[in-house]
Design an enzyme around this catalytic site. Structure first.
Site, PDB file in Angstrom:
ATOM      1  N   ASP A 166       0.795  -1.224   0.000  1.00 44.55           N
ATOM      2  CA  ASP A 166       0.000   0.000   0.000  1.00 44.55           C
ATOM      3  C   ASP A 166       0.828   1.276   0.000  1.00 44.55           C
ATOM      4  O   ASP A 166       0.305   2.358  -0.271  1.00 44.55           O
ATOM      5  CB  ASP A 166      -0.958   0.014   1.196  1.00 44.55           C
ATOM      6  CG  ASP A 166      -0.246  -0.061   2.532  1.00 44.55           C
ATOM      7  OD1 ASP A 166       0.814  -0.704   2.598  1.00 44.55           O
ATOM      8  OD2 ASP A 166      -0.747   0.502   3.510  1.00 44.55           O
ATOM      9  N   TYR A 249       9.916   4.274   2.918  1.00 51.34           N
ATOM     10  CA  TYR A 249      10.957   3.368   3.405  1.00 51.34           C
ATOM     11  C   TYR A 249      12.359   3.781   2.968  1.00 51.34           C
ATOM     12  O   TYR A 249      13.341   3.245   3.477  1.00 51.34           O
ATOM     13  CB  TYR A 249      10.664   1.935   2.952  1.00 51.34           C
ATOM     14  CG  TYR A 249       9.610   1.252   3.790  1.00 51.34           C
ATOM     15  CD1 TYR A 249       9.957   0.454   4.873  1.00 51.34           C
ATOM     16  CD2 TYR A 249       8.253   1.430   3.520  1.00 51.34           C
ATOM     17  CE1 TYR A 249       8.993  -0.158   5.651  1.00 51.34           C
ATOM     18  CE2 TYR A 249       7.278   0.823   4.290  1.00 51.34           C
ATOM     19  CZ  TYR A 249       7.651   0.035   5.359  1.00 51.34           C
ATOM     20  OH  TYR A 249       6.685  -0.570   6.141  1.00 51.34           O
TER      21      TYR A 249
END
Length: 453
Positions: A166, A249
């Site tokens: 997601d 990330y």
């Protein structure tokens, strides 16, 4: 239509079930099979789903299974959401890395490699049974590390397996909103996005609508940028320097020292937090099955509110926006199912083979059979990758190529038990700064992977 969930006793299974139940007018799932080898967790999840079905009405039937062949035979769609080693395995990965002075995170760096090393043999076996018993099924992989696991499963399933996450689509939707567009404009084909990389390692490098490129103006707008989670994590100056919006990330790659310091300073790792929280939830729900749904909702709210909280605090990013809470992978998965099986058409970002419709690599510089994360168009005829408009910059490609090489080495190590391949995978990773440290990480991971149970 039969949907099988591998890892059916997992904590986030109700999110998938809710999304599927809400979408029965779009894709008619009639039966959900929960496969897990943990009978106690299966019983709790069965209670939670039964209570959800009673609330919504008309929800799919649910049954639990512990036999793989029984669960996958004849399935139309298979969700893979397993956690080999459980939260104890995650905690071990995190603590082993931190003790060696490198990043301890579930999917990025040495933690992700360790997770993959024990997961690949299991998903290999599962994918082989799917290929034998449900060859026309679509397998949607949620299991982390998604790039590695999806690439391993492709050996058996080919294009019938795709990976899903997601974070890239959430980045796209936030960016569209910041540009003054409907957040779902890309999903409907009303905007184009230029996104490429690997799972948890990608960049949004363009947004086009009505023939105009919108990203440069967004990057120049302080107020608009300040509303983006990724910018709050990594800073507008760094984002502008790259002329791209990074997947959140990337924080672990670009601010490794800060991330490591923040995680080390915490009393518990994320894995330890979830191990305690989930242990408490499953125990409480088993003791009070009639209250299982309420207990799950309370635990979910706490889990989502604390997602990447350490990183945001360390980056002075503030609290996560309310619209980001609750995730979204389950909703993307339903859109994917509705396109493949229900006749809809959607655009999304998925983990697929690095091969465009013309046979050319989607990310030049990587093997065409490597799994990459790129925009795709999905319809009843399958998943159609949309080639990025521009190649990755040399710096971006260098990082992606290095990580992909590590991913492929760890698949080799998982399949062959090769100590040398595992050592090279850890040593070559950008987040491991010493061959000697990599040696210890590889040995510790192989030793644990060889332990019974």
């Amino acid at each position: 239509m039969k949907l099988t969930i591998l890892g059916g006793g997992g904590f986030r299974v109700p999110l998938v079930y809710q999304a599927v139940a809400a979408a029965r007018g779009r894709v008619d799932v009639t039966d959900v099979v929960l496969l897990d080898d943990d009978v106690a967790r299966l019983a709790v999840m069965t209670d939670v789903l039964a209570q959800l079905a009673a609330e919504t009405g008309g929800a799919p039937d649910v049954r639990a299974a512990t036999d793989v062949d029984d669960a996958v035979a004849g399935a139309d769609v298979i969700f893979s959401a397993i956690r080999v080693g459980g939260t104890a395995g995650r905690t071990h990965d995190e603590r082993t890395a931190l003790a060696a002075g490198v990043l301890g995170q579930e999917t990025v760096g040495p933690g992700g490699l360790a997770y993959a090393l024990r997961t690949v043999p299991v998903v290999d076996a599962l994918a082989a049974r799917i290929a034998a018993l449900a060859p026309r099924a679509w397998t949607i992989n949620f299991t982390n590390p998604a790039s590695i696991v999806t690439e391993a499963m492709r050996t058996h399933l080919g294009d019938r397996v795709v990976g899903i996450c997601d974070t890239p689509i959430a980045l796209v939707r936030r960016t569209l909103r910041a540009c003054g567009l409907d957040p779902r404009a890309f999903d409907r084909g009303e905007a184009e996005v230029d996104y490429a990389g690997l799972n948890h390692l990608g960049w949004l490098r363009g947004i086009r609508s009505a023939g105009s490129e919108l990203l440069p103006a967004l990057l120049a707008d302080d107020a608009a940028l300040a509303g983006l989670e990724e910018v709050r994590l990594m800073g507008a100056e760094w984002v502008r320097a790259q002329q791209a919006l990074p997947n959140e990330y990337l924080y672990y790659y670009d601010f490794t020292r800060e991330a490591l310091a923040a995680i080390t300073a915490e009393e518990r790792t994320r894995g330890e937090f979830l191990a305690r929280q989930q242990g408490d939830f499953y125990a409480a729900a088993a003791a009070a099955p009639g209250n299982a749904l309420a207990l799950w909702r309370a635990a979910l709210a706490e889990r989502e509110a604390t997602y990447m909280a350490t990183e945001r605090e360390g980056a002075a990013a503030g609290e996560r926006e309310a619209e980001d809470l609750g995730g979204g992978y389950h909703e993307v998965a339903v859109d994917l199912m509705a396109a493949l099986l229900g006749g809809e058409e959607h655009r999304m970002i998925l983990d697929v083979a690095n091969t465009g419709d013309d046979g050319a690599p989607l990310v030049p510089g990587l093997p065409t059979d490597a799994v990459v994360e790129v925009p795709v168009r999905v319809d009843r005829d399958g998943v159609h990758p949309l080639a990025p408009r521009t190649p990755l910059t040399p710096a971006m490609l260098a990082r992606v190529a290095a990580v992909k090489a590590c991913e492929r080495l760890i698949i080799e190590a998982a399949r062959t038990g090769s100590r040398e391949a595992a050592w090279q995978a850890f040593a070559m990773h950008p987040l491991v700064d010493s061959v000697a440290v990599a040696h210890g990480l590889a040995d510790a991971t192989l030793m644990r992977a060889a332990e019974p149970g």
